[in-house]
Design a protein around this motif. Sequence first.
Motif, mmCIF file in Angstrom:
data_model
loop_
_atom_site.group_PDB
_atom_site.id
_atom_site.type_symbol
_atom_site.label_atom_id
_atom_site.label_comp_id
_atom_site.label_asym_id
_atom_site.label_seq_id
_atom_site.Cartn_x
_atom_site.Cartn_y
_atom_site.Cartn_z
ATOM 1 N N LEU A 175 37.243 32.030 43.082
ATOM 2 C CA LEU A 175 36.240 32.981 42.605
ATOM 3 C C LEU A 175 36.899 34.208 41.999
ATOM 4 C CD1 LEU A 175 33.598 32.811 45.490
ATOM 5 C CD2 LEU A 175 33.335 31.957 43.155
ATOM 6 N N THR A 176 37.937 34.691 42.634
ATOM 7 C CA THR A 176 38.634 35.873 42.125
ATOM 8 C C THR A 176 39.294 35.586 40.780
ATOM 9 O OG1 THR A 176 39.065 36.621 44.392
ATOM 10 C CG2 THR A 176 40.395 37.593 42.626
ATOM 11 N N ILE A 177 40.012 34.480 40.708
ATOM 12 C CA ILE A 177 40.758 34.151 39.491
ATOM 13 C C ILE A 177 39.820 33.840 38.336
ATOM 14 C CG2 ILE A 177 42.343 32.488 38.461
ATOM 15 C CD1 ILE A 177 43.611 32.217 41.284
ATOM 16 N N ALA A 188 36.731 35.262 33.456
ATOM 17 C CA ALA A 188 35.447 35.323 32.752
ATOM 18 C C ALA A 188 35.168 36.732 32.239
ATOM 19 C CB ALA A 188 34.322 34.859 33.674
ATOM 20 N N LEU A 189 35.479 37.743 33.045
ATOM 21 C CA LEU A 189 35.292 39.126 32.600
ATOM 22 C C LEU A 189 36.177 39.430 31.401
ATOM 23 C CD1 LEU A 189 35.106 40.994 36.042
ATOM 24 C CD2 LEU A 189 33.244 40.679 34.388
ATOM 25 N N ALA A 190 37.427 38.954 31.445
ATOM 26 C CA ALA A 190 38.346 39.191 30.335
ATOM 27 C C ALA A 190 37.873 38.485 29.066
ATOM 28 C CB ALA A 190 39.749 38.721 30.711
ATOM 29 N N LEU A 222 42.122 26.540 31.526
ATOM 30 C CA LEU A 222 43.012 25.427 31.884
ATOM 31 C C LEU A 222 44.424 25.937 32.150
ATOM 32 C CD1 LEU A 222 43.190 22.267 32.080
ATOM 33 C CD2 LEU A 222 44.004 22.331 29.712
ATOM 34 N N LEU A 223 44.929 26.801 31.281
ATOM 35 C CA LEU A 223 46.274 27.357 31.463
ATOM 36 C C LEU A 223 46.344 28.227 32.715
ATOM 37 C CD1 LEU A 223 47.086 28.311 27.752
ATOM 38 C CD2 LEU A 223 47.916 26.328 29.048
ATOM 39 N N THR A 224 45.259 28.948 32.995
ATOM 40 C CA THR A 224 45.211 29.777 34.206
ATOM 41 C C THR A 224 45.277 28.909 35.456
ATOM 42 O OG1 THR A 224 43.908 31.482 33.071
ATOM 43 C CG2 THR A 224 43.843 31.476 35.484
ATOM 44 N N THR A 246 39.434 25.984 35.165
ATOM 45 C CA THR A 246 40.445 26.550 36.054
ATOM 46 C C THR A 246 40.762 25.575 37.184
ATOM 47 O OG1 THR A 246 39.659 28.801 35.572
ATOM 48 C CG2 THR A 246 41.038 28.521 37.520
ATOM 49 N N VAL A 247 39.710 25.006 37.761
ATOM 50 C CA VAL A 247 39.887 24.006 38.817
ATOM 51 C C VAL A 247 40.623 22.787 38.284
ATOM 52 C CG1 VAL A 247 38.651 22.385 40.307
ATOM 53 C CG2 VAL A 247 37.939 24.778 40.202
#
Length: 409
Positions: free
Chosen positions: A8-10, A15-17, A37-39, A292-293
């Motif tokens: 959730l944090t990541i 998403a904010l960025a 995906l890279l994150t 991300t997942v």
Amino acid sequence: MHVLDLLLTISGALALAVAAGSALIHRLPLSGPLLALLTGILFGPEVLGVVDLPTVVEGHKELHEFSRLLLALSVMAVALRYPFRAARSRVRPVAVLLVVAMAGMALLTTAVSAAALGVGLGTAVLLGAALCPTDPVLASSVVTGEPAEKGITERTRQLLSLESGSNDGLALPLVLAAVAIAGSLSGTDALLESLWQVLGAVVLGAAAGLLAGRALRWAEKEGAVGSGPLLLYTLLLALVLLGASGLLRLDGILTVFTGGLAFNATSSARDRTEDDKVDESVNRLLVLPLFTVLGAMIPWREWGELGWWRAVLLVLGVLLLRRLPVLLLLKRPLSLTWRDAVFLGWFGPIGVSALFYLTLEAHRLGADPVVLAAGTLVVAASTVAHGVTTAPGLALYRKAARRGPGAAE
């Protein structure tokens, strides 16, 4: 530290960025899903090791439910993206894309998978069926936003949107046929299940969408609903339809898309304007946690076992041969210019819908490391390739358009 809290944090920070820098992202060879995906890869177990998730092979059940939910919200947004009159006017070309193009993409992907990986028919058809749908989430960045709306013809954007929304649900019969070929499901059982799931989805979605649209119009007329809840109304409708179709064992994605079209046909123009915001948020922001997942769940060992040269052949073969030749052959039946045929032929990304069907096949037949490894490799490659080429592709399309209709032909 809890894994969910970390995710959730990541994903929330990402998403904010992305939301804050959306205008910049539109101009760069980047996309939100590619950054996500890279994150996920960066924070996943193979790099920083901050987020420790099982691979797709081990955690396919959870990924299936996640992709199912996101896909339902996305196809609802697609169903509401354009006025119903515009969607109805595109029935003929969309039907060609659904009947001819999707079958062609499934056959070509099956052939490429068999040739590149050296696998049997069962494995190849599972990949062909799961990877043939055009993903509505990744396609959103190509057809929405100011650069696309100013540069791409309205007809081309509508065709890609409506195709991607409808073929996600209608790919189910192909997947069930592949399950029958690869597993113990008989051809008769696959046909009967396909008929029940598809026809039932159309009936349920149409009835519920019409009812919901008329109920909302009545509530507006009586002053019982304000402007605020309208934004959430269709999202709640999508969730209700998804849950009901699951209980009835219907094609949930097709149910939601049909329900969205029926709602669109009965809702007011103001409803559609509000729902454009849903489209933007779903397709640009809610997709980020899933990718991300996925980045954190990449089956690196299984990817390596495919063999690097086989993996390269698979990726290049699917990206170049799955769709582009089909759209070029259908240029005349679809009344496309060369410019639009090439554009639609390239921008038919593989993403959330493929994850949904790959994990559905794993649920039906058990996790096959080769199918899941090859399928997720193509999804990752499509996310990179189409994310990097979106901005240049839009620029090239506009440049070709400025040369005039004659040059475009």
